[in-house]
Scaffold this active site. Structure first.
Site, PDB file in Angstrom:
ATOM      1  N   HIS A 101       0.883  -1.177   0.000  1.00 47.15           N
ATOM      2  CA  HIS A 101       0.000   0.000   0.000  1.00 47.15           C
ATOM      3  C   HIS A 101       0.918   1.223   0.000  1.00 47.15           C
ATOM      4  CE1 HIS A 101      -2.349  -2.907   2.491  1.00 47.15           C
ATOM      5  NE2 HIS A 101      -3.420  -2.350   1.991  1.00 47.15           N
ATOM      6  N   ASP A 104       2.345   1.926   3.470  1.00 40.97           N
ATOM      7  CA  ASP A 104       3.151   0.941   4.215  1.00 40.97           C
ATOM      8  C   ASP A 104       4.622   1.283   4.168  1.00 40.97           C
ATOM      9  OD1 ASP A 104       0.877  -0.660   4.257  1.00 40.97           O
ATOM     10  OD2 ASP A 104       1.488  -1.749   2.455  1.00 40.97           O
TER      11      ASP A 104
END
Ligand code: XLS
Ligand code: NI
Ligand code: NI
Length: 439
Positions: A101, A104
């Site tokens: 993501h 992240d």
């Protein structure tokens, strides 16, 4: 930083008799099965968030995970060290792909612009590492659920500014995925759903979700992103009802909004369980609708009703999953992404290896068995036999559209001697066991 996992050497295939827990017992990347190597069939991927970012916290306790890179105080330096650790880890396991993501990999800044800058800087480092190794990006995605602004959802939020912010995130995550040569882009509907219908305009929310996905697909075309676009169904958690409930609901939604030719499905084992389905059911449903795109490989706990995201170790389930994948002609450009996290109590760095080795071996064994089942054709014969009545006579009249209720009624009046046969479920389960245990 020097090596992050100095106690682990290159993990190699040593076969089922090896006593070395840091070796593969079944996953032999070079081994050819039915014309493709295991590596080509399985297309394993590491989930960056669970493996490198997640700290092991849960609603009752703080982080437990011991990760060498977490000792670095500066957030950007920490994020850089994490990239290095990720590539060391993936190389040691010879895992060819990863997924992430946007949020992240890099810390948030004080503004969207600063967050974007941080993100781009870490992506530069990833790009360098990718060029130095054989590791590629399976998919990227935008994290549209963690920040307070997404409390009511993103594309389905009641606030248009939130919708716009989510669009900005998807735009950048897609640019980055494209820059890194990502093979897919995933939409998991984070908080796209509702907690109560008392405050929800379901019609507007679903229509907006359709608009959002249409814009995303158009943007992919504009920037020449030729990867696969994927929706990941999940029935509940964090909302009470997620709009992308299961494969069937997502396909109906896509058709309703004219998006079915642009999106396929990324199916997760534990989400299938939460929807009251087996994983095989979800894979089968997508496969027969030509929409099986990619897989989030994990498993739930039979006794817990939430998304526990455990590493897949159930060979029965991996065999049936691999059966569907082989019937599908493979997964490419999708893959098997371990959307799985260690238990909070398994906090040592070496546990990351144990988790992935367990999952890779379980799928490798599943592949071997599924291939064997397909080569002997025993289960295919069972189906042929069971539906035999559709191969002749009234059966082909039905399948070829030559009947109506009147003609069938006349036929039925003359044919009351109906031969209904046993389903033989118990026999078939025993047969499946014999493949798993003996082949
Ligand atoms: C959460 C989802 C998520 C997606 C990516 O349950 O599985 O991790 O795979 O956003
Ligand atoms: Ni997932
Ligand atoms: Ni999940």
């Amino acid at each position: 930083m020097t090596e992050c996992f100095p106690d682990v050497d290159q993990v190699k295939y040593e076969g089922p008799d090896s006593k070395d827990p840091l070796s593969f017992k079944y996953y032999d990347p070079e081994r050819s099965i039915g014309g493709k190597t295991m590596e080509e069939h399985l297309r394993f991927s590491v989930a960056y968030w669970h493996t490198f970012t997640h700290d092991g916290s849960d609603p009752f306790g703080s982080g437990t995970m011991r990760r060498p890179w977490n000792d670095i105080a500066d957030p950007m330096e920490r994020a850089e060290a994490r990239v290095d650790a990720a590539f060391e880890f993936m190389e040691k396991l010879r895992i060819p792909y990863f997924c992430f993501h946007d949020r992240d990999i890099a810390p948030r800044g004080d503004s969207l612009a600063e967050t974007n800058e941080n993100f781009d800087a870490i992506v530069d480092r990833m790009q360098t590492k990718m060029a130095e190794t054989d590791i590629d990006l399976l998919w990227g995605t935008a994290q549209l659920f963690l920040e307070p602004k997404y409390a009511h959802g993103a594309a389905t939020a009641p606030n248009a500014d939130v919708f716009a912010h989510a669009a900005a995130q998807v735009k950048q995550a897609m640019d980055v995925t494209n820059r890194l040569g990502g093979e897919n882009f995933v939409f998991w509907g984070g908080r796209e759903g509702y907690k109560t219908l008392l405050n929800t305009d379901m019609d507007l929310e679903l229509t907006n979700m359709g608009r959002f996905l249409r814009m995303a697909a158009d943007y992919a075309d504009d920037i020449g992103f030729d990867g696969q676009l994927l929706i990941e169904p999940k029935p509940k958690e964090p909302t009470k009802h997620q709009y992308d409930f299961d494969a069937a609901a997502v396909l109906a939604f896509l058709r309703d909004h004219g998006l079915d030719d642009r999106f396929n499905l990324n199916l997760e084992a534990n989400h299938a369980t939460l929807a009251g389905h087996t994983f095989q059911h979800e894979l089968r449903y997508a496969r027969i609708n030509d929409a099986l795109g990619s897989i989030d490989a994990n498993q739930g706990d039979k006794l817990l009703g939430w998304d526990t995201d455990q590493f897949p170790t159930d060979v029965y389930a991996t065999t049936l999953a691999m059966y569907e994948i082989l019937e599908n002609g493979g997964l490419e450009p999708g893959g098997l992404n371990f959307d799985a996290k260690l238990r909070r109590e398994s906090f040592e760095p070496v546990d990351l290896f144990h988790g992935h080795i367990a999952g890779m071996d379980a799928f490798a064994r599943g592949l071997e068995v599924a291939h064997e089942i397909r080569s002997t054709g025993e289960f295919a014969d069972v189906l042929e036999d069971r539906y035999e009545s559709y191969q002749t006579g009234i059966g082909t009249d039905i399948t070829e559209g030559r009947t109506d209720l009147e003609s069938l009624a006349s036929y039925a009046l003359e044919n009351e001697d109906i031969n209904v046969r046993s389903g033989r479920q118990e026999r078939l389960k025993a047969l499946l066991n014999s493949y798993i245990l003996e082949s």
